[in-house]
Structures are given as structure tokens and as C-alpha cells.
Design a protein around this motif. Structure first.
Motif, PDB file in Angstrom:
ATOM      1  N   LYS A 105       0.801  -1.057  -0.011  1.00  0.00           N
ATOM      2  CA  LYS A 105       0.074   0.027  -0.042  1.00  0.00           C
ATOM      3  C   LYS A 105       0.784   1.163   0.086  1.00  0.00           C
ATOM      4  CE  LYS A 105      -3.546  -2.634   0.445  1.00  0.00           C
ATOM      5  NZ  LYS A 105      -4.645  -2.415   1.684  1.00  0.00           N
ATOM      6  N   ASP A 106       0.230   2.319  -0.446  1.00  0.00           N
ATOM      7  CA  ASP A 106       1.000   3.615  -0.409  1.00  0.00           C
ATOM      8  C   ASP A 106       0.301   4.245   0.875  1.00  0.00           C
ATOM      9  OD1 ASP A 106       2.086   3.554  -2.876  1.00  0.00           O
ATOM     10  OD2 ASP A 106       0.439   3.846  -3.924  1.00  0.00           O
ATOM     11  N   CYS A 107       1.380   4.725   1.817  1.00  0.00           N
ATOM     12  CA  CYS A 107       1.311   5.384   3.056  1.00  0.00           C
ATOM     13  C   CYS A 107       1.641   6.568   3.357  1.00  0.00           C
ATOM     14  CB  CYS A 107       1.498   4.274   4.036  1.00  0.00           C
ATOM     15  SG  CYS A 107       0.914   2.411   3.722  1.00  0.00           S
ATOM     16  N   LEU A 108       1.065   7.262   4.237  1.00  0.00           N
ATOM     17  CA  LEU A 108       1.382   8.702   4.669  1.00  0.00           C
ATOM     18  C   LEU A 108       1.632   8.711   6.267  1.00  0.00           C
ATOM     19  CD1 LEU A 108       2.247  11.649   3.966  1.00  0.00           C
ATOM     20  CD2 LEU A 108      -0.428  11.915   4.182  1.00  0.00           C
ATOM     21  N   ASP A 109       2.768   9.163   6.790  1.00  0.00           N
ATOM     22  CA  ASP A 109       2.893   9.331   8.009  1.00  0.00           C
ATOM     23  C   ASP A 109       3.083  10.922   8.512  1.00  0.00           C
ATOM     24  OD1 ASP A 109       3.205   8.971  10.751  1.00  0.00           O
ATOM     25  OD2 ASP A 109       5.352   8.281  10.610  1.00  0.00           O
ATOM     26  N   LYS A 124       8.578  -3.802   8.524  1.00  0.00           N
ATOM     27  CA  LYS A 124       7.844  -4.872   8.958  1.00  0.00           C
ATOM     28  C   LYS A 124       6.764  -5.510   8.109  1.00  0.00           C
ATOM     29  CE  LYS A 124       5.434  -6.590  13.328  1.00  0.00           C
ATOM     30  NZ  LYS A 124       5.510  -6.156  14.798  1.00  0.00           N
ATOM     31  N   PHE A 125       6.063  -4.410   7.403  1.00  0.00           N
ATOM     32  CA  PHE A 125       4.744  -4.453   6.807  1.00  0.00           C
ATOM     33  C   PHE A 125       4.941  -4.669   5.338  1.00  0.00           C
ATOM     34  CE2 PHE A 125       3.216  -2.689  10.871  1.00  0.00           C
ATOM     35  CZ  PHE A 125       2.612  -3.745  11.315  1.00  0.00           C
ATOM     36  N   GLY A 126       6.016  -4.212   4.770  1.00  0.00           N
ATOM     37  CA  GLY A 126       6.077  -4.268   3.474  1.00  0.00           C
ATOM     38  C   GLY A 126       5.343  -3.509   2.672  1.00  0.00           C
ATOM     39  N   CYS A 127       5.543  -1.834   2.932  1.00  0.00           N
ATOM     40  CA  CYS A 127       4.610  -1.011   2.164  1.00  0.00           C
ATOM     41  C   CYS A 127       5.179  -0.831   0.641  1.00  0.00           C
ATOM     42  CB  CYS A 127       4.816   0.368   2.775  1.00  0.00           C
ATOM     43  SG  CYS A 127       4.417   0.608   4.505  1.00  0.00           S
ATOM     44  N   ARG A 128       4.294  -0.365  -0.021  1.00  0.00           N
ATOM     45  CA  ARG A 128       4.735  -0.059  -1.354  1.00  0.00           C
ATOM     46  C   ARG A 128       5.320   1.204  -1.484  1.00  0.00           C
ATOM     47  NH1 ARG A 128       0.366  -0.560  -5.683  1.00  0.00           N
ATOM     48  NH2 ARG A 128      -0.424   0.932  -4.644  1.00  0.00           N
ATOM     49  N   ASP A 213      -3.598   4.808   0.585  1.00  0.00           N
ATOM     50  CA  ASP A 213      -4.320   3.856   1.207  1.00  0.00           C
ATOM     51  C   ASP A 213      -4.513   3.789   2.691  1.00  0.00           C
ATOM     52  OD1 ASP A 213      -4.678   2.414  -1.588  1.00  0.00           O
ATOM     53  OD2 ASP A 213      -2.484   2.159  -1.395  1.00  0.00           O
ATOM     54  N   THR A 214      -3.269   4.485   3.482  1.00  0.00           N
ATOM     55  CA  THR A 214      -3.214   4.232   4.788  1.00  0.00           C
ATOM     56  C   THR A 214      -2.590   5.720   5.406  1.00  0.00           C
ATOM     57  OG1 THR A 214      -3.452   1.938   4.850  1.00  0.00           O
ATOM     58  CG2 THR A 214      -2.527   3.262   6.873  1.00  0.00           C
ATOM     59  N   ILE A 215      -3.202   6.343   6.270  1.00  0.00           N
ATOM     60  CA  ILE A 215      -2.411   7.490   6.852  1.00  0.00           C
ATOM     61  C   ILE A 215      -2.550   7.240   8.112  1.00  0.00           C
ATOM     62  CG2 ILE A 215      -2.983   9.904   6.868  1.00  0.00           C
ATOM     63  CD1 ILE A 215      -4.240  10.241   4.421  1.00  0.00           C
ATOM     64  N   LEU A 216      -1.249   7.801   8.653  1.00  0.00           N
ATOM     65  CA  LEU A 216      -0.974   7.716  10.163  1.00  0.00           C
ATOM     66  C   LEU A 216      -0.991   9.148  10.829  1.00  0.00           C
ATOM     67  CD1 LEU A 216       1.271   5.391   9.199  1.00  0.00           C
ATOM     68  CD2 LEU A 216       0.437   4.594  11.416  1.00  0.00           C
ATOM     69  N   CYS A 217      -1.466   9.236  12.026  1.00  0.00           N
ATOM     70  CA  CYS A 217      -1.328  10.631  12.839  1.00  0.00           C
ATOM     71  C   CYS A 217      -1.164  10.096  13.986  1.00  0.00           C
ATOM     72  CB  CYS A 217      -2.574  11.453  12.417  1.00  0.00           C
ATOM     73  SG  CYS A 217      -2.366  13.294  12.965  1.00  0.00           S
ATOM     74  N   LEU A 218      -0.067   9.904  14.530  1.00  0.00           N
ATOM     75  CA  LEU A 218       0.116   9.358  15.818  1.00  0.00           C
ATOM     76  C   LEU A 218       0.720  10.650  16.949  1.00  0.00           C
ATOM     77  CD1 LEU A 218       1.952   5.996  14.752  1.00  0.00           C
ATOM     78  CD2 LEU A 218      -0.463   6.503  15.314  1.00  0.00           C
TER      79      LEU A 218
END
Length: 320
Positions: A105-109, A124-128, A213-218
Motif C-alpha cells: 500500500k501507499d502510506c503517509l505518516d 515490518k509490513f512491506g509498504c509499496r 491507502d493508509t494515513i497515520l497521525c500518531l
């Protein structure tokens, strides 16, 4: 009949007057509370000003300089150093994240700080692909250094490990600075997957054409909230919604209100917005579901264990 009408009118006026009196009372009470709070803040400020100042010729100037450091955007140095206990090999939040949210997946942090969490998610999770953005150029520089250092350490693992199974082959490829990108079995170097850039996410338009596909806001919402108020928070949530693909996942770790209280005086801006904030953290879930438009939410907090004291915060996964 005329008397009855007059009585009804008098009753309506009476109820209206009573309601007006109630509103005035509430307004006066709120005003008194606000004045009391302002008075308490003045007392605290006066006490701080009356404290004896350090004499000149401080024998430890480095210590004085360190105490004056301020991080108004939560852009702490060595953030993960005190977030992760010494006896832990990885951030405990990694254990509650689902691989399917990241693999291929394409991700944003958002607010990636020094990038350690971003790098470990990719590994760990193998992002694209995964992009980490932070408002502080120094933290972005730290993140780029951590990425180079991480790959360098992984490349020094024993190259003679036997490839006896598919899972072992994947493990070895990861140890050589590569991450599996998903079902195709294709592997990429982490340098091709992970990237970092300096951005003020609330104001930037550089990401408007991107989709994730996934966005993190931690542990970031508090700092956006304190620096840009309720408007900034809504901008954050709305922009995340726009950047997510249909069916995408938004993972949020909001700080509790007591954390706002602790950091409200890090700058004049944060102190000002703290006094005007209406949308408390306990309202965020309702806002994201009812106002922004997310369909479902999953609470990941119950599975979280081994977290350092003060960082045992709620983690929520929203689906678009």
C-alpha cells in the motif's frame, strides 16, 4: 375571553423573562469562571517572575541552555528514546497494527518526527511506499539519517544464512535492507520505499494531488490543535479524508486533554488557542464519523501492552 387572552400573554411573557434571566445567570457564571481562571494564571505568572534568577557566571551553562529549549510543535529531539523502554526491541504500537493496512500500500505518516516508526512500518509490513512528513527540517534530517543507518545495519547481517523456506527468504531480504511489497513477490530497497520531507501538513498544498491507502497521525493532533485551534484540527481531518483512497484507513493516536494542559504554555500561540478550544479529544471520534464521513472505527487500544507510562493512549483506526 379577553381576560383569558391577557392571561396567556402574561404567562408567555413570564416564561420568556424567566428564560432570559436563566441565560443571563449562565452567562454571568461562565464569565466569573473565566475571570477566576485568568486571575489564577496571573498569580502563577507573578510567582514565576518573583522566583530568584540564577546568578551570572553559571558554572554549568550547557544545562541552562538545555532548560531553555522549546518544542512548540512537539518536535522533540530523541522522542522515541523516552517513548520506547530500554528493554523493548520495537515500538509497542507496531503490535496492534494490521499488516493488511500496509502491505503493498501507499502510506503517509503525518508528524513523523525522527522517522523511526515510519521506517519500522515499512520494514515490518512491506509498504509499496511510505512518506513521512514533519514541520521541523531538523527532524526530517534525523529521519533521513536513521533510514541510512537502518539499512547499513541490516546490510551487515550474516549473508550466509540458509534460504530453506519462502518465509526465511523474505526475512533475509529484509535483513539486506529490502522489503517485500506484497502479493507480486517483488522486493525493493528501503530507500525506494521510504521517503521524508518537510511540510506543515495543515497549510501545505504539495500533497493535494497525492492519494494514499493508509494515513497515520500518531500523537500529533494535540500539537496541530494547540497551534492552529479548532479550525486547524478540522482542516487536518478534512485533508486526510481527501487524500485517502476509498476504503482507506486513517490511524489516529490522539493525546488526552490533560496533555494539552501540560503543554499549553510552550508558546504564546498555544496558550491563546488553549483558551478557545471547544472540540475536545473526546469529541474526535464523533466528528470523524458524523461530520467528516468515515464509515467505521476500530479501537486498537485493548491490544496495546508494554507502553511507557504517559504514552498509554487510545489508538483508533477509521475506515473511509
Amino acid at each position: 375571553m379577553g381576560n383569558d387572552k391577557d392571561l396567556k400573554k402574561k404567562k408567555k411573557r413570564s416564561r420568556s423573562n424567566e428564560k432570559s434571566v436563566e441565560l443571563v445567570v449562565v452567562a454571568n457564571e461562565a464569565k466569573q469562571i473565566q475571570q477566576q481562571q485568568q486571575q489564577q494564571e496571573k498569580v502563577i505568572a507573578n510567582e514565576e517572575n518573583q522566583k530568584p534568577k540564577q546568578q551570572q557566571g553559571n558554572p554549568n551553562p550547557k544545562k541552562k541552555k538545555k532548560s531553555q529549549e522549546s518544542y512548540p510543535f512537539g518536535n522533540y529531539k530523541n522522542y522515541y528514546g523516552y517513548r520506547i523502554s530500554n528493554d523493548m526491541d520495537e515500538d509497542p504500537r507496531l503490535k496492534v497494527l494490521n499488516k493488511e493496512w500496509f502491505q503493498g500500500k501507499d502510506c503517509l505518516d503525518i508528524g513523523c518526527n525522527s522517522g523511526i516508526m515510519t521506517i519500522h512500518i515499512a520494514n515490518k509490513f512491506g509498504c509499496r511506499s511510505i512518506l513521512g512528513v514533519d514541520i521541523d527540517s531538523s527532524r526530517v534530517g534525523d529521519a533521513q539519517w536513521h533510514l541510512r543507518n537502518f539499512v547499513r545495519k541490516q546490510n551487515h547481517t550474516k549473508a550466509g544464512e540458509k534460504k530453506s523456506s519462502g518465509s526465511k527468504e523474505e526475512s533475509i531480504s529484509l535483513s539486506n535492507g529490502e522489503a517485500n511489497t506484497g502479493s507480486s513477490g517483488e522486493t525493493k530497497d528501503l530507500f525506494q520505499i521510504v521517503s521524508f520531507q518537510k511540510e506543515n501538513f495543515v497549510h501545505t498544498r504539495n500533497l493535494d494531488d497525492n492519494r494514499y491507502d493508509t494515513i497515520l497521525c500518531l500523537s500529533v493532533t494535540k500539537w496541530i490543535h494547540l497551534n492552529w485551534g479548532d479550525d486547524g484540527l478540522i482542516t487536518l481531518f478534512s485533508k486526510i479524508w481527501r487524500l485517502l483512497n476509498p476504503g482507506g484507513i486513517f490511524i489516529m493516536e490522539p493525546q488526552p486533554w490533560k496533555s494539552y494542559e501540560k503543554n499549553r504554555r510552550v508558546s504564546e500561540t498555544t496558550a491563546m488557542h488553549h483558551r478557545t478550544i471547544v472540540l475536545r479529544p473526546e469529541h474526535f471520534q464523533e466528528i470523524l464519523l458524523d461530520k467528516i464521513g468515515f464509515r467505521t472505527v476500530e479501537d486498537l487500544t485493548s491490544s496495546l501492552s508494554g507502553v511507557s507510562k504517559g504514552f498509554d493512549r487510545q489508538i483508533l483506526a477509521f475506515k473511509k
